[in-house]
Write a protein that holds these residues in place. Structure first.
Motif, short mmCIF file in Angstrom:
data_model
loop_
_atom_site.label_atom_id
_atom_site.label_comp_id
_atom_site.label_asym_id
_atom_site.label_seq_id
_atom_site.Cartn_x
_atom_site.Cartn_y
_atom_site.Cartn_z
N UNK A 7 0.88 -1.17 0.00
CA UNK A 7 0.00 0.00 0.00
C UNK A 7 0.91 1.22 0.00
N UNK A 8 0.67 2.13 -0.92
CA UNK A 8 1.58 3.27 -1.06
C UNK A 8 0.83 4.61 -1.14
N UNK A 9 1.57 5.67 -0.88
CA UNK A 9 1.13 7.05 -1.10
C UNK A 9 1.91 7.60 -2.28
N UNK A 10 1.21 8.08 -3.29
CA UNK A 10 1.85 8.66 -4.48
C UNK A 10 1.50 10.15 -4.51
N UNK A 11 2.51 11.03 -4.37
CA UNK A 11 2.22 12.45 -4.14
C UNK A 11 1.78 13.22 -5.38
N UNK A 12 1.00 14.26 -5.11
CA UNK A 12 0.74 15.28 -6.13
C UNK A 12 2.04 16.03 -6.39
#
Length: 308
Positions: A7-12
């Motif tokens: 599970x990941x966070x992909x930034x703006x």
């Protein structure tokens, strides 16, 4: 299969950063998509779920799917991947919506494969998602998402990405009017020929901005955040751009410009306190315009994509 999902966070991201059309970008810290990527026995890539936005599930019509396929084409894995996307960045917002999905997919798959590819390879794969979204395989959003911080695309052929120093007190304020400006449309209005005098000013500003970032000279950063080539044309697509820019500078921003192809407008400031004042200044303009908006205040994200 160990390590079966991530599970990941992909930034703006903010691309162009005023003077660096298609070559400069930076990652944001608290705005982005969340994605779940799972290793499965069936070969290929399947998009199983998208929440938050109405986007295509067909792999070949989805930027994350296309980027993932570009990566897998250069491996010999005998298994495949499923992708779930919690889409929190609105498409057409100007803060790298397609880039977050493209970069997130290739970053996670690479990790699940044991990291056979380096960050520049991942940019190359993620650019295929951008090609699908905008018609042009540009790297100024996917590069900062994957590398973190500020990035410079020194060359596209061969691809050469350089991580640039991020001053510790630099904050971004972004206002996103709830209208859509498609990158492909915003590209169509650009001129293909530019006066030499404008190009010279722009080169000077790119050099000045890079120098200012390395020396953490905030005044030099501010002086260099001027765009003589793209902004005068694209700003007409963005309601109240000039008042937002003027009020942001009056509130203490170092500089202010169009984020990506718009409609989002960004400002960079020294310190969180100033960045919050700039947010209030931007809001004060849009309260009168009568268009709904979101405002984000974020430190520059030095890490890029991260595991949750």
């Amino acid at each position: 299969m160990k390590n079966e999902e991530l599970k990941i966070f992909a930034p703006a991201t903010i691309a162009n950063v005023s003077c660096g059309f298609d070559v400069l970008g930076l990652a944001l810290d608290n705005v982005g998509d969340e994605m779940l990527i799972r290793k499965v026995a069936k070969k290929g890539v399947t998009i199983t779920k998208i929440i938050g936005q109405d986007l295509p599930l067909e792999t070949h019509n989805n930027v994350a799917g296309v980027a993932a396929l570009a990566l897998l084409a250069e491996t010999e894995s005998d298994f495949g991947f499923e992708i779930e996307i919690d889409k929190r960045i609105k498409p057409g917002s100007g803060i790298g919506s397609s880039a977050a999905s493209s970069a997130g997919a290739v970053w996670a798959i690479n990790k699940l494969l044991g990291n056979p590819f380096n960050s520049t390879d991942l940019v190359r794969f993620a650019m295929e998602g951008e090609r699908l979204a905008t018609g042009v395989a540009h790297a100024d959003n996917v590069a900062p998402a994957l590398f973190g911080g500020f990035t410079l695309v020194r060359s596209y052929n061969p691809l050469d990405i350089i991580s640039i120093n991020t001053p510790s007190k630099l904050y971004a304020t972004v206002i996103h009017p709830q209208i859509e400006v498609k990158t492909s449309d915003a590209r169509e209005i650009l001129k293909t020929n530019i006066p030499l005098k404008d190009a010279i000013k722009q080169w000077g500003n790119v050099g000045g901005l890079i120098s200012g970032l390395y020396t953490e000279d905030y005044e030099l950063i501010g002086r260099s955040l001027e765009d003589y080539i793209i902004e005068p044309i694209r700003s007409i697509l963005i309601p109240a751009f000039d008042p937002v820019k003027n009020k942001s500078l009056n509130a203490g921003a170092l500089g202010c410009g169009i984020s990506g192809s718009g409609p989002s407008i960004f400002a960079l400031s020294k310190g969180k306190e100033t960045a919050l004042k700039v947010a209030e200044a931007m809001k004060s303009v849009y309260e009168k315009v009568g268009i709904e908006y979101d405002v984000h205040v974020s430190k520059v994200n030095k890490q890029g994509i991260k595991e949750l």
